[in-house]
Design an enzyme around this catalytic site. Sequence first.
Site, short mmCIF file in Angstrom:
data_model
loop_
_atom_site.label_atom_id
_atom_site.label_comp_id
_atom_site.label_asym_id
_atom_site.label_seq_id
_atom_site.Cartn_x
_atom_site.Cartn_y
_atom_site.Cartn_z
N LYS A 45 0.80 4.10 -2.80
CA LYS A 45 0.43 5.48 -2.47
C LYS A 45 1.57 6.47 -2.75
O LYS A 45 1.32 7.64 -3.07
CB LYS A 45 -0.05 5.56 -1.02
CG LYS A 45 -1.40 4.87 -0.79
CD LYS A 45 -2.44 5.31 -1.81
CE LYS A 45 -3.87 5.08 -1.37
NZ LYS A 45 -4.85 5.43 -2.43
N TYR A 71 0.83 -1.21 0.00
CA TYR A 71 0.00 0.00 0.00
C TYR A 71 0.87 1.26 0.00
O TYR A 71 0.58 2.23 -0.72
CB TYR A 71 -0.91 -0.06 1.23
CG TYR A 71 -1.95 1.03 1.35
CD1 TYR A 71 -3.12 1.00 0.59
CD2 TYR A 71 -1.79 2.06 2.28
CE1 TYR A 71 -4.09 1.98 0.74
CE2 TYR A 71 -2.75 3.04 2.43
CZ TYR A 71 -3.91 3.00 1.66
OH TYR A 71 -4.87 3.98 1.82
P1 NAD Z 1 -13.36 2.27 1.44
O1 NAD Z 1 -12.83 0.88 1.55
O2 NAD Z 1 -14.41 2.72 2.41
O3 NAD Z 1 -13.89 2.51 -0.05
C1 NAD Z 1 -13.13 2.17 -1.19
C2 NAD Z 1 -14.07 1.89 -2.35
O4 NAD Z 1 -13.29 1.53 -3.50
C3 NAD Z 1 -15.05 0.74 -2.09
O5 NAD Z 1 -16.38 1.14 -2.32
C4 NAD Z 1 -14.59 -0.34 -3.07
O6 NAD Z 1 -15.67 -1.17 -3.54
C5 NAD Z 1 -13.99 0.49 -4.19
N1 NAD Z 1 -13.08 -0.28 -5.01
C6 NAD Z 1 -12.12 -1.15 -4.59
N2 NAD Z 1 -11.52 -1.72 -5.64
C7 NAD Z 1 -12.13 -1.22 -6.77
C8 NAD Z 1 -11.95 -1.44 -8.15
N3 NAD Z 1 -11.03 -2.31 -8.61
N4 NAD Z 1 -12.72 -0.75 -9.02
C9 NAD Z 1 -13.66 0.12 -8.57
N5 NAD Z 1 -13.88 0.36 -7.25
C10 NAD Z 1 -13.12 -0.31 -6.37
O7 NAD Z 1 -12.08 3.23 1.49
P2 NAD Z 1 -11.92 4.78 1.93
O8 NAD Z 1 -11.45 4.79 3.33
O9 NAD Z 1 -13.12 5.56 1.54
O10 NAD Z 1 -10.66 5.18 1.03
C11 NAD Z 1 -10.78 5.83 -0.23
C12 NAD Z 1 -9.40 6.16 -0.76
O11 NAD Z 1 -8.68 6.93 0.20
C13 NAD Z 1 -8.54 4.93 -1.03
O12 NAD Z 1 -7.74 5.15 -2.15
C14 NAD Z 1 -7.70 4.83 0.22
O13 NAD Z 1 -6.51 4.13 -0.03
C15 NAD Z 1 -7.48 6.30 0.53
N6 NAD Z 1 -7.14 6.56 1.93
C16 NAD Z 1 -7.98 6.23 2.96
C17 NAD Z 1 -7.60 6.51 4.28
C18 NAD Z 1 -8.46 6.16 5.47
O14 NAD Z 1 -8.02 6.36 6.61
N7 NAD Z 1 -9.70 5.68 5.30
C19 NAD Z 1 -6.37 7.10 4.54
C20 NAD Z 1 -5.54 7.43 3.46
C21 NAD Z 1 -5.94 7.16 2.17
#
Ligand code: NAD
Length: 252
Positions: free
Chosen positions: A157, A153
Amino acid sequence: MSETRRVAIITGAARGIGAATAQRLAQDGHPVAVLDVDEAAVNATAEAVIAQGGQALAVTADVSDAAAVEAAVERVVDKLGAPSILVNNAGITRDNLLFKMSEDDWDAVLTVHLRGSFLMTRAAQRHMVDAGWGRIVNLSSTSALGNRGQANYSAAKAGMQGFTKSLALELGRFGITANCIAPGFISSEMTKATAKRLGVPWEKYEQDRVSAIPVLRAGQTEDIAHAVSFFVDERSGFISGQVLYVAGGPRG
Ligand code: NAD
Protein backbone atom coordinates in the site's frame (compact mmCIF):
# COMPACT_ATOMS: atom_id res chain seq x y z
CA MET A 1 -24.79 13.21 -13.62
CA SER A 2 -21.60 13.73 -15.62
CA GLU A 3 -21.81 15.76 -18.83
CA THR A 4 -19.28 13.56 -20.61
CA ARG A 5 -19.50 9.80 -21.04
CA ARG A 6 -16.23 8.27 -19.84
CA VAL A 7 -15.78 4.50 -19.84
CA ALA A 8 -14.50 3.32 -16.46
CA ILE A 9 -12.78 0.10 -15.43
CA ILE A 10 -13.01 -0.82 -11.76
CA THR A 11 -10.95 -3.80 -10.59
CA GLY A 12 -11.97 -5.95 -7.64
CA ALA A 13 -15.55 -4.86 -8.28
CA ALA A 14 -17.30 -8.09 -7.26
CA ARG A 15 -17.97 -6.71 -3.78
CA GLY A 16 -17.03 -4.10 -1.21
CA ILE A 17 -15.42 -0.82 -2.23
CA GLY A 18 -15.16 -1.84 -5.90
CA ALA A 19 -18.85 -2.70 -6.19
CA ALA A 20 -19.87 0.55 -4.44
CA THR A 21 -17.55 2.53 -6.73
CA ALA A 22 -19.10 0.89 -9.80
CA GLN A 23 -22.57 1.90 -8.63
CA ARG A 24 -21.43 5.46 -7.93
CA LEU A 25 -19.61 5.99 -11.24
CA ALA A 26 -22.61 4.54 -13.09
CA GLN A 27 -24.85 7.01 -11.22
CA ASP A 28 -22.44 9.75 -12.31
CA GLY A 29 -23.23 8.74 -15.90
CA HIS A 30 -20.23 6.56 -16.78
CA PRO A 31 -20.45 3.13 -18.41
CA VAL A 32 -18.59 0.79 -16.04
CA ALA A 33 -16.55 -2.34 -16.73
CA VAL A 34 -16.49 -4.29 -13.50
CA LEU A 35 -13.52 -6.67 -13.33
CA ASP A 36 -12.81 -9.39 -10.80
CA VAL A 37 -11.54 -12.96 -10.46
CA ASP A 38 -14.88 -13.96 -8.94
CA GLU A 39 -17.06 -14.48 -12.01
CA ALA A 40 -20.41 -15.11 -10.29
CA ALA A 41 -20.09 -12.16 -7.93
CA VAL A 42 -18.86 -9.72 -10.58
CA ASN A 43 -21.77 -10.70 -12.82
CA ALA A 44 -24.05 -9.84 -9.90
CA THR A 45 -22.39 -6.41 -9.56
CA ALA A 46 -22.99 -5.71 -13.26
CA GLU A 47 -26.62 -6.81 -12.96
CA ALA A 48 -27.10 -4.57 -9.90
CA VAL A 49 -25.70 -1.56 -11.80
CA ILE A 50 -27.97 -2.27 -14.77
CA ALA A 51 -30.97 -2.69 -12.43
CA GLN A 52 -30.24 0.86 -11.15
CA GLY A 53 -30.34 2.19 -14.71
CA GLY A 54 -26.58 2.18 -15.38
CA GLN A 55 -24.51 0.63 -18.17
CA ALA A 56 -22.20 -2.20 -17.07
CA LEU A 57 -20.02 -4.97 -18.44
CA ALA A 58 -18.75 -7.81 -16.26
CA VAL A 59 -15.20 -8.96 -17.01
CA THR A 60 -13.58 -11.94 -15.30
CA ALA A 61 -9.80 -11.65 -15.04
CA ASP A 62 -6.90 -11.92 -12.62
CA VAL A 63 -5.19 -8.51 -12.53
CA SER A 64 -1.80 -10.13 -11.99
CA ASP A 65 -2.00 -12.15 -15.24
CA ALA A 66 -0.56 -10.02 -18.05
CA ALA A 67 -2.30 -11.87 -20.90
CA ALA A 68 -5.64 -11.86 -19.07
CA VAL A 69 -5.31 -8.12 -18.40
CA GLU A 70 -4.58 -7.32 -22.06
CA ALA A 71 -7.56 -9.44 -23.16
CA ALA A 72 -9.81 -7.85 -20.53
CA VAL A 73 -9.00 -4.29 -21.59
CA GLU A 74 -9.52 -5.19 -25.25
CA ARG A 75 -12.92 -6.67 -24.35
CA VAL A 76 -13.86 -3.40 -22.66
CA VAL A 77 -12.77 -1.41 -25.74
CA ASP A 78 -14.86 -3.73 -27.91
CA LYS A 79 -18.04 -3.77 -25.83
CA LEU A 80 -18.13 -0.37 -24.09
CA GLY A 81 -15.48 1.78 -25.78
CA ALA A 82 -11.96 2.92 -24.92
CA PRO A 83 -11.48 3.28 -21.15
CA SER A 84 -10.53 6.69 -19.80
CA ILE A 85 -11.05 5.98 -16.08
CA LEU A 86 -9.21 3.22 -14.23
CA VAL A 87 -9.72 2.38 -10.56
CA ASN A 88 -7.08 -0.05 -9.28
CA ASN A 89 -8.97 -1.48 -6.34
CA ALA A 90 -8.46 -5.28 -6.45
CA GLY A 91 -6.75 -6.45 -3.31
CA ILE A 92 -6.13 -9.25 -0.86
CA THR A 93 -4.68 -9.60 2.62
CA ARG A 94 -2.45 -12.39 3.95
CA ASP A 95 -1.82 -11.02 7.44
CA ASN A 96 0.74 -12.50 9.79
CA LEU A 97 3.47 -11.34 12.13
CA LEU A 98 6.73 -11.10 10.23
CA PHE A 99 8.36 -14.13 11.87
CA LYS A 100 5.42 -16.28 10.74
CA MET A 101 4.94 -14.69 7.31
CA SER A 102 5.61 -17.10 4.45
CA GLU A 103 7.15 -16.19 1.12
CA ASP A 104 3.80 -17.00 -0.46
CA ASP A 105 2.04 -14.52 1.87
CA TRP A 106 4.53 -11.86 0.83
CA ASP A 107 4.45 -12.59 -2.89
CA ALA A 108 0.67 -12.96 -3.16
CA VAL A 109 -0.04 -9.55 -1.62
CA LEU A 110 2.69 -7.68 -3.51
CA THR A 111 1.62 -9.39 -6.74
CA VAL A 112 -2.09 -8.56 -6.64
CA HIS A 113 -1.72 -4.95 -5.49
CA LEU A 114 1.46 -3.81 -7.25
CA ARG A 115 1.91 -6.06 -10.27
CA GLY A 116 -1.88 -6.01 -10.80
CA SER A 117 -2.06 -2.21 -10.75
CA PHE A 118 1.01 -1.96 -12.99
CA LEU A 119 -0.43 -4.34 -15.60
CA MET A 120 -3.89 -2.77 -15.57
CA THR A 121 -2.47 0.74 -15.83
CA ARG A 122 -0.05 -0.14 -18.62
CA ALA A 123 -2.90 -1.68 -20.63
CA ALA A 124 -5.42 1.12 -20.00
CA GLN A 125 -3.18 4.20 -20.26
CA ARG A 126 -2.57 3.87 -24.00
CA HIS A 127 -6.29 4.53 -24.59
CA MET A 128 -6.16 7.55 -22.29
CA VAL A 129 -3.08 8.88 -24.09
CA ASP A 130 -4.89 8.48 -27.44
CA ALA A 131 -7.89 10.39 -26.04
CA GLY A 132 -5.73 13.06 -24.36
CA TRP A 133 -7.78 12.56 -21.18
CA GLY A 134 -7.64 10.08 -18.34
CA ARG A 135 -8.19 9.49 -14.64
CA ILE A 136 -6.37 6.83 -12.64
CA VAL A 137 -7.29 6.20 -9.02
CA ASN A 138 -5.30 3.73 -6.95
CA LEU A 139 -6.36 2.24 -3.64
CA SER A 140 -3.77 2.57 -0.89
CA SER A 141 -4.60 2.26 2.83
CA THR A 142 -3.79 3.81 6.19
CA SER A 143 -1.78 0.58 6.61
CA ALA A 144 0.79 2.22 4.29
CA LEU A 145 1.88 4.07 7.44
CA GLY A 146 2.65 0.75 9.13
CA ASN A 147 0.41 -1.88 10.72
CA ARG A 148 1.27 -4.78 12.99
CA GLY A 149 0.76 -8.11 11.20
CA GLN A 150 0.68 -6.49 7.78
CA ALA A 151 4.31 -6.06 6.65
CA ASN A 152 3.37 -7.34 3.19
CA TYR A 153 0.17 -5.29 2.87
CA SER A 154 1.80 -2.12 4.29
CA ALA A 155 4.65 -2.44 1.79
CA ALA A 156 2.18 -2.93 -1.06
CA LYS A 157 0.00 0.00 0.00
CA ALA A 158 2.99 2.33 0.47
CA GLY A 159 4.12 1.14 -2.95
CA MET A 160 0.79 2.20 -4.41
CA GLN A 161 1.51 5.76 -3.30
CA GLY A 162 4.91 5.88 -5.02
CA PHE A 163 3.46 4.23 -8.11
CA THR A 164 0.70 6.87 -8.24
CA LYS A 165 3.12 9.78 -7.98
CA SER A 166 5.26 8.38 -10.81
CA LEU A 167 2.16 7.97 -12.98
CA ALA A 168 1.20 11.58 -12.26
CA LEU A 169 4.65 12.75 -13.39
CA GLU A 170 4.76 10.61 -16.54
CA LEU A 171 1.19 10.93 -17.74
CA GLY A 172 0.22 14.48 -16.82
CA ARG A 173 1.30 15.82 -20.21
CA PHE A 174 -1.34 13.61 -21.84
CA GLY A 175 -4.21 15.04 -19.81
CA ILE A 176 -4.14 12.12 -17.38
CA THR A 177 -4.27 12.51 -13.60
CA ALA A 178 -3.33 9.82 -11.09
CA ASN A 179 -4.34 9.95 -7.46
CA CYS A 180 -4.43 7.64 -4.49
CA ILE A 181 -7.10 7.03 -1.88
CA ALA A 182 -5.98 5.63 1.46
CA PRO A 183 -9.04 4.33 3.30
CA GLY A 184 -9.05 3.77 7.03
CA PHE A 185 -11.38 1.22 8.59
CA ILE A 186 -14.16 0.35 6.15
CA SER A 187 -16.85 -2.25 6.88
CA SER A 188 -16.40 -4.85 4.17
CA GLU A 189 -15.78 -8.55 3.67
CA MET A 190 -12.06 -7.80 3.91
CA THR A 191 -12.34 -6.35 7.44
CA LYS A 192 -14.88 -9.04 8.44
CA ALA A 193 -12.30 -11.65 7.40
CA THR A 194 -9.68 -9.90 9.57
CA ALA A 195 -12.00 -10.03 12.62
CA LYS A 196 -12.61 -13.72 11.97
CA ARG A 197 -8.90 -14.45 11.67
CA LEU A 198 -8.27 -12.70 15.00
CA GLY A 199 -11.12 -14.70 16.58
CA VAL A 200 -12.98 -11.51 17.58
CA PRO A 201 -16.77 -11.25 16.98
CA TRP A 202 -17.43 -8.70 14.22
CA GLU A 203 -19.55 -6.40 16.41
CA LYS A 204 -16.81 -6.15 19.05
CA TYR A 205 -14.06 -5.74 16.45
CA GLU A 206 -16.02 -2.96 14.73
CA GLN A 207 -16.79 -1.21 18.04
CA ASP A 208 -13.14 -1.29 19.12
CA ARG A 209 -11.98 0.12 15.80
CA VAL A 210 -14.70 2.81 15.77
CA SER A 211 -13.75 4.05 19.24
CA ALA A 212 -10.36 5.10 17.79
CA ILE A 213 -11.83 6.96 14.80
CA PRO A 214 -12.33 10.73 15.36
CA VAL A 215 -15.78 10.84 13.68
CA LEU A 216 -16.81 7.80 15.75
CA ARG A 217 -18.18 5.64 12.98
CA ALA A 218 -16.91 2.96 10.66
CA GLY A 219 -16.25 3.94 7.07
CA GLN A 220 -18.71 2.65 4.50
CA THR A 221 -17.84 1.54 1.00
CA GLU A 222 -19.83 4.54 -0.30
CA ASP A 223 -17.44 6.91 1.52
CA ILE A 224 -14.62 5.64 -0.70
CA ALA A 225 -16.79 5.63 -3.82
CA HIS A 226 -17.50 9.31 -3.16
CA ALA A 227 -13.77 10.12 -3.08
CA VAL A 228 -13.26 8.20 -6.34
CA SER A 229 -16.10 10.17 -7.93
CA PHE A 230 -14.37 13.41 -6.90
CA PHE A 231 -11.00 12.43 -8.38
CA VAL A 232 -12.47 11.28 -11.72
CA ASP A 233 -14.67 14.37 -12.13
CA GLU A 234 -14.09 16.51 -15.24
CA ARG A 235 -13.31 19.44 -12.92
CA SER A 236 -10.55 17.61 -10.99
CA GLY A 237 -7.96 17.89 -13.78
CA PHE A 238 -5.54 20.03 -11.74
CA ILE A 239 -5.39 17.52 -8.88
CA SER A 240 -2.76 14.87 -9.48
CA GLY A 241 -0.21 12.79 -7.58
CA GLN A 242 -2.11 13.20 -4.33
CA VAL A 243 -2.88 10.78 -1.52
CA LEU A 244 -6.24 11.36 0.15
CA TYR A 245 -6.73 9.66 3.52
CA VAL A 246 -10.42 8.80 3.84
CA ALA A 247 -10.38 7.62 7.40
CA GLY A 248 -12.71 9.73 9.54
CA GLY A 249 -9.68 11.64 10.77
CA PRO A 250 -6.04 12.31 9.87
CA ARG A 251 -5.41 8.53 9.76
CA GLY A 252 -7.39 5.40 10.60
P1 NAD B 1 -12.89 -7.02 -0.61
O1 NAD B 1 -12.08 -8.19 -0.15
O2 NAD B 1 -14.29 -6.88 -0.12
O3 NAD B 1 -12.88 -6.99 -2.22
C1 NAD B 1 -11.70 -7.12 -2.97
C2 NAD B 1 -12.05 -7.69 -4.34
O4 NAD B 1 -10.84 -7.85 -5.09
C3 NAD B 1 -12.71 -9.08 -4.27
O5 NAD B 1 -13.92 -9.09 -4.99
C4 NAD B 1 -11.66 -10.00 -4.89
O6 NAD B 1 -12.23 -11.12 -5.58
C5 NAD B 1 -10.94 -9.06 -5.83
N1 NAD B 1 -9.62 -9.55 -6.19
C6 NAD B 1 -8.69 -10.08 -5.36
N2 NAD B 1 -7.62 -10.48 -6.07
C7 NAD B 1 -7.89 -10.21 -7.38
C8 NAD B 1 -7.16 -10.40 -8.58
N3 NAD B 1 -5.94 -10.98 -8.59
N4 NAD B 1 -7.73 -10.00 -9.74
C9 NAD B 1 -8.96 -9.44 -9.76
N5 NAD B 1 -9.69 -9.23 -8.64
C10 NAD B 1 -9.16 -9.63 -7.47
O7 NAD B 1 -12.01 -5.72 -0.26
P2 NAD B 1 -12.45 -4.19 0.00
O8 NAD B 1 -12.53 -4.01 1.47
O9 NAD B 1 -13.58 -3.80 -0.87
O10 NAD B 1 -11.10 -3.46 -0.46
C11 NAD B 1 -10.92 -2.91 -1.76
C12 NAD B 1 -9.58 -2.20 -1.83
O11 NAD B 1 -9.49 -1.22 -0.80
C13 NAD B 1 -8.39 -3.13 -1.63
O12 NAD B 1 -7.33 -2.71 -2.43
C14 NAD B 1 -8.06 -2.94 -0.17
O13 NAD B 1 -6.73 -3.27 0.10
C15 NAD B 1 -8.37 -1.46 0.01
N6 NAD B 1 -8.64 -1.08 1.39
C16 NAD B 1 -9.69 -1.61 2.11
C17 NAD B 1 -9.89 -1.20 3.43
C18 NAD B 1 -11.00 -1.75 4.29
O14 NAD B 1 -11.08 -1.40 5.48
N7 NAD B 1 -11.92 -2.58 3.78
C19 NAD B 1 -9.04 -0.26 4.02
C20 NAD B 1 -8.00 0.27 3.24
C21 NAD B 1 -7.82 -0.14 1.94
